[in-house]
Design an enzyme around this catalytic site. Structure first.
Site, PDB file in Angstrom:
ATOM      1  N   SER A  95      11.366  -8.141  -5.703  1.00  0.00           N
ATOM      2  CA  SER A  95      11.853  -7.543  -4.472  1.00  0.00           C
ATOM      3  C   SER A  95      12.868  -8.465  -3.790  1.00  0.00           C
ATOM      4  CB  SER A  95      10.670  -7.208  -3.568  1.00  0.00           C
ATOM      5  OG  SER A  95      11.059  -6.420  -2.470  1.00  0.00           O
ATOM      6  N   ASP A 217      10.849   4.573  -6.876  1.00  0.00           N
ATOM      7  CA  ASP A 217      10.607   3.423  -6.009  1.00  0.00           C
ATOM      8  C   ASP A 217      11.232   3.728  -4.652  1.00  0.00           C
ATOM      9  OD1 ASP A 217      10.536   0.986  -4.682  1.00  0.00           O
ATOM     10  OD2 ASP A 217      11.298  -0.191  -6.350  1.00  0.00           O
ATOM     11  N   HIS A 245       6.912   0.005  -6.058  1.00  0.00           N
ATOM     12  CA  HIS A 245       7.778  -1.159  -5.887  1.00  0.00           C
ATOM     13  C   HIS A 245       7.190  -2.440  -6.480  1.00  0.00           C
ATOM     14  CE1 HIS A 245      11.193  -3.141  -4.087  1.00  0.00           C
ATOM     15  NE2 HIS A 245      10.432  -3.947  -3.350  1.00  0.00           N
TER      16      HIS A 245
END
Length: 270
Positions: A95, A217, A245
């Site tokens: 991320s 996502d 995610h």
């Protein structure tokens, strides 16, 4: 200060193997990688850590001045790599840590030899010709909700971010991780994350790069993966048969297999 203690650094796996650094995302800690580490540990020296203010790090080392931008988190990465004397390590960032890795690479190119970006996003806000997944109003609302009631925000948003509603234990784990973070620290990290724009920085990435995206996502839609792939000349885009995610939790075998394939390619090419 002892950097290894400050960042709760854990080194496992093959001490003689190439170094792989696993970096967690917002509201998480190194425990998020636990299902992937065993697949890497036989052949690679696996380095895990917590950003200051996260997990088992020394929260007394946290300051809003340093950690109000992603450069502060990149500084953590560089200091951990320097302390362990890592050279040409493979940095795996989940991320927001994908962009932290980009910044750390720019600042200390001798320390990082390749990047693996897991569900990355260089900019979360839609722009002309770019879909980040959120309007400016969406982000303002998200941050306002987080700042007014962090625990309530965590309980609502973590399952959405995780996806996989048929497996509620995954959303609960992310909720617990979010809730374990000090709300004041989370507020600063959230602003650094969701207001960042690192699109221009991608052009400077000249190391082998893997981009892992999921089929669905809500935080980093497929258009973002395509953008990152197009912006990084030496990149390879892999779409996992996974949703949400956090594929290192929801699809750890597929995530590990993609990482191993990339690492083995680096070994052959190197």
């Amino acid at each position: 200060m002892d950097v290894l203690r400050r960042n709760n650094v854990t080194v496992t796996g093959n001490a003689d193997g190439p170094a792989v650094v696993l970096a967690h995302g917002f509201g998480c800690d190194q425990n998020m990688w636990r299902l992937v580490v065993p697949a890497l540990a036989d052949r690679y020296r696996v380095v895990l850590f917590d950003y200051v203010g996260s997990g088992g790090s020394d929260a007394s080392a946290w300051s809003e001045e340093r950690y109000s931008s992603l450069d502060g988190y990149a500084q953590d990465v560089m200091e951990v790599c320097r302390e362990l004397d890592l050279e040409e390590a493979v940095f795996v960032g989940h991320s927001v840590s994908a962009m932290v890795g980009v910044l750390a690479l720019r600042a200390a190119p001798e320390r990082i030899g390749a990047l693996a970006m897991v569900t990355p996003s260089p900019c979360y806000i839609d722009d002309e010709g770019y879909r980040g997944g959120f309007t400016p109003g969406d982000i303002d609302e998200l941050l306002a909700s987080l700042e007014s009631n962090y625990l309530g925000w965590s309980a609502t948003m973590a399952p959405v971010i995780m996806g996989n509603p048929e497996r509620p234990e995954l959303g609960q784990e992310l909720t617990n991780s979010f809730c374990a973070t000090d709300p004041d620290i989370a507020r600063v990290f959230a602003r650094a994350t969701f207001l960042s724009d690192n699109r221009a920085d991608l052009r400077d990435v000249r190391v082998p790069t893997l981009i892992l995206e999921c089929e669905q996502d809500v935080i980093a839609p497929r258009e973002v993966g395509a953008f990152v792939h197009a912006a990084v000349p030496s990149s390879r885009l892999v779409t996992l048969e996974a949703t949400g995610h956090c594929p290192q939790l929801s699809a750890p075998q597929a995530t590990a297999a993609a990482l191993l394939d990339f690492l083995e390619t680096l070994g052959r090419d190197g």
